[in-house]
Enzyme design. Structure first.
Site: not given
Ligand code: SF4
Length: 299
Positions: A182, A257, A264, A267, A273
């Site tokens: 990394k 995330c 989520c 998101c 996802c």
């Molecule tokens: S939907 Fe998927 S990408 Fe979005 S916050 Fe939840 S786990 Fe993370």
């Protein structure tokens, strides 16, 4: 440390893979619209090998970019490094990258600032410095005792072997104490402006697995190590995204995330996802691990 770079790599040749359902996609390097299968298409890596790309990955990237575009954190925040002589700037990049491992951003920034204020961000100065002094200045970064020792060793190596500069290859960087893949890739990108690979940290590793973007070779199982994730991601992600993916997912991983209880509901890419609303945390006195109720590998 967050990346702030605009490197562009080689073209990626994209070919149609699945015609079952179609969508429109504009590749940034091609400047033309092409029809691609909704589920997946194939791209080529730098070796010209064809590799399968996950469905909707560009929609997901675009969605994450939209979520991140108003967040100042995503633009990076290196301190005065641009005014340093190149050799010193590169050494500062290496030193601060080493400090940043297992450490919060503001703590790394503080430690780097104190080293700088005390004139200890060069190989020559750190080589001469007392290890106790280095420890005090970098405290409370994670593993500060070991990092102080490694910084001194690295300074000595850079001084005696590289004339005060830092190595300019992944292999040589990896030979330095405390430097893993990394940090090596991060330093090649920021220090040398040379993109040899993707810098995969804990955020990139976690999110790529949640999105179903990477899997263990020959399986649909999640990757277990960041290095495994890096190799899996590099098999399909176009090279021009290799630099941008790190700061994008780091910011996304810190805000939406998150490792524990990802948000989520807020998101913008949840519809793409496979882990959406499946990641929870188990409250426990001795464990607070993030677990998956249902394996996303089936997606
Ligand atoms: S939907 Fe998927 S990408 Fe979005 S916050 Fe939840 S786990 Fe993370």
């Amino acid at each position: 440390m967050l990346l702030q770079c605009s490197n562009r790599g080689s073209n990626s040749t994209l070919v149609l893979h699945n015609f079952k359902q179609r969508c429109t996609f504009t590749h940034p390097k091609l400047n033309t619209q092409k029809k691609f299968g909704q589920l997946a298409y194939r791209g080529t890596n730098e070796l010209g090998q064809f590799n399968e790309c996950p469905a909707n990955w560009e929609n997901v990237l675009e969605g994450i970019r939209k979520m991140r575009c108003s967040d100042a954190e995503a633009t990076g925040d290196r301190e005065d490094d641009d005014i340093l002589p190149l050799k010193e700037r590169r050494f500062a990049v290496l030193a601060s990258s080493l400090l940043s491992s297992q450490t919060k951003e503001h703590v790394t920034r503080g430690a780097t600032h104190r080293l700088r204020q005390n004139g200890l961000l060069t190989a020559n100065a750190l080589n001469k410095a007392d290890e106790e002094t280095i420890k005090k200045l970098i405290y409370p970064v994670g593993f500060y005792i070991r990092k102080a020792s490694n910084l001194k060793k690295i300074a000595h190596i850079c001084l005696t072997k590289y004339d005060g500069d830092i190595p300019n290859s992944i292999e040589e960087l990896l030979s330095l104490p405390g430097v893993g893949p990394k940090i090596a890739h991060l330093v090649m990108i920021i220090g040398w402006n040379n993109v040899q690979g993707i810098c995969v940290d804990t955020h990139v590793h976690r999110i790529c697995n949640r999105l179903g973007w990477v899997s263990r070779s020959g399986t649909k199982q999640r990757t277990s190590l960041p290095e495994e994730t890096r190799k899996a991601l590099q098999r399909w992600l176009p090279r021009e995204e290799w630099v941008a993916i790190n700061p994008l997912l780091v910011g996304f991983g810190r805000t939406i995330c998150t490792a524990m209880r990802p948000r989520c509901g807020e998101c913008g890419v949840s519809r793409f996802c496979p882990s959406a609303f499946k990641e929870t945390s188990i409250p426990s006195s001795n464990s607070n691990k993030s677990v998956l109720n249902k394996k996303p590998e089936s997606s």
